[in-house]
Design an enzyme around this catalytic site. Structure first.
Site, PDB file in Angstrom:
ATOM      1  N   PRO A   1       6.926   0.977  -2.442  1.00 52.58           N
ATOM      2  CA  PRO A   1       5.936   1.589  -3.314  1.00 52.58           C
ATOM      3  C   PRO A   1       5.587   0.724  -4.514  1.00 52.58           C
ATOM      4  O   PRO A   1       4.572   0.953  -5.171  1.00 52.58           O
ATOM      5  CB  PRO A   1       6.610   2.889  -3.755  1.00 52.58           C
ATOM      6  N   ASN A   2       6.415  -0.279  -4.799  1.00 50.20           N
ATOM      7  CA  ASN A   2       6.201  -1.106  -5.971  1.00 50.20           C
ATOM      8  C   ASN A   2       6.982  -2.406  -5.802  1.00 50.20           C
ATOM      9  O   ASN A   2       8.193  -2.368  -5.571  1.00 50.20           O
ATOM     10  CB  ASN A   2       6.669  -0.353  -7.222  1.00 50.20           C
TER      11      ASN A   2
ATOM     12  N   HIS B   1      -1.552   5.842 -14.369  1.00 53.16           N
ATOM     13  CA  HIS B   1      -2.133   4.670 -13.698  1.00 53.16           C
ATOM     14  C   HIS B   1      -3.628   4.631 -13.961  1.00 53.16           C
ATOM     15  O   HIS B   1      -4.212   5.597 -14.459  1.00 53.16           O
ATOM     16  CB  HIS B   1      -1.901   4.747 -12.186  1.00 53.16           C
TER      17      HIS B   1
ATOM     18  N   THR C   1       0.846  -1.191   0.000  1.00 55.23           N
ATOM     19  CA  THR C   1       0.000   0.000   0.000  1.00 55.23           C
ATOM     20  C   THR C   1       0.882   1.240   0.000  1.00 55.23           C
ATOM     21  O   THR C   1       1.899   1.298   0.691  1.00 55.23           O
ATOM     22  CB  THR C   1      -0.918   0.020   1.235  1.00 55.23           C
TER      23      THR C   1
ATOM     24  N   LYS D   1      -6.686   4.555  -8.908  1.00 54.35           N
ATOM     25  CA  LYS D   1      -5.544   4.791  -8.022  1.00 54.35           C
ATOM     26  C   LYS D   1      -5.677   6.156  -7.361  1.00 54.35           C
ATOM     27  O   LYS D   1      -5.865   7.175  -8.042  1.00 54.35           O
ATOM     28  CB  LYS D   1      -4.222   4.700  -8.787  1.00 54.35           C
TER      29      LYS D   1
ATOM     30  N   GLY E   1       3.511   6.568  -5.029  1.00 56.87           N
ATOM     31  CA  GLY E   1       4.702   6.304  -4.231  1.00 56.87           C
ATOM     32  C   GLY E   1       5.885   5.905  -5.087  1.00 56.87           C
ATOM     33  O   GLY E   1       7.036   6.219  -4.770  1.00 56.87           O
TER      34      GLY E   1
END
Length: 233
Positions: free
Chosen positions: A106-107, A140, A81, A144, A150
């Site tokens: 963030p990913n 995105h 998250t 989102k 992030g």
């Protein structure tokens, strides 16, 4: 040995984690949906009994409380998250003081991890070239909530940490069902250099989270995905 996991948050990412868990020798034994877990009320030692790792993909408003409850229950957590990272120092301190275990990022795309390293190297080189300005852009899906994401903010931090001290202009778009595209560019009067990462589906994020969960089992402490990604098998 199969890793027993709980999924906290059953949106698109949670469903991807559930679908791909078997590929990573993980067994989903509990799913906490948002309808039953307002303010993290469903997360406690009894409901989490027998869980090796929880994988959390929810919302910025829910993530902090979920992590606090998971630490309190003694359950290691992987969270993808975003939008709550101002609270990272608090979670880090709790992991240190209470023996908690969290991996955040963030990913969780392994490809994006290598993209970040590529961007950092490019920034290190262009930091010496005063003629080049830097920019970042992303798009995105429409649902989102955080913009910039992030991931884009982390890319900007990577550029700064690499010695590029000039401003980095950031922009973000939200539309349709796009999983995520990030671009970083360096531009001068003579030429432009553009680096791009495009996610084709959410599966890369889910697989990264599952790999992080397997790595995390049996460890304590606070970790960022970028710190451990090269160690994942």
């Amino acid at each position: 040995m199969s890793l027993r996991i709980a999924i906290v948050g059953y949106g698109k990412m949670g469903r991807s984690v559930e679908r791909l868990a078997g590929e990573h020798d993980c067994e989903v034994v509990r799913i906490f949906r948002s309808t039953e877990n307002a303010n993290a009320v469903a997360l406690n030692r009894n409901s989490l009994s027998g869980i090796d790792v929880a994988i959390e993909f929810t919302t910025p408003q829910s993530a902090l409380q979920n992590l606090l409850r998971l630490i309190e229950a003694g359950v290691p957590a992987v969270t993808g998250t975003t939008g709550w990272f101002a609270e990272v120092p608090r979670i880090r301190e709790l992991c240190e003081s209470r023996g908690g275990t969290v991996v955040c990022g963030p990913n969780f795309s392994v490809g994006l991890h290598h993209f970040r390293a590529t961007v950092a190297e490019a920034a290190r080189r262009f930091a010496r070239e005063e003629a080049y300005g830097a920019w970042g852009w992303e798009i995105h899906h429409a649902a989102k909530r955080d913009a910039p994401s992030g991931t884009l903010l982390a890319l900007a931090e990577d550029i700064s940490r690499s010695g590029y001290a000039r401003p980095v202009s950031l922009s973000a778009n939200r539309a349709g069902v796009i999983p995520g595209t990030h671009e970083i560019g360096f531009d001068s009067a003579e030429d432009s250099i553009t680096l791009r990462h495009t996610a084709h589906s959410r599966d890369g994020f889910a697989r990264g989270a599952l790999r992080a969960a397997r790595w995390l089992a049996g460890k304590t402490g606070f970790f960022e995905f970028r710190e451990i990604a090269d160690q994942l098998s």
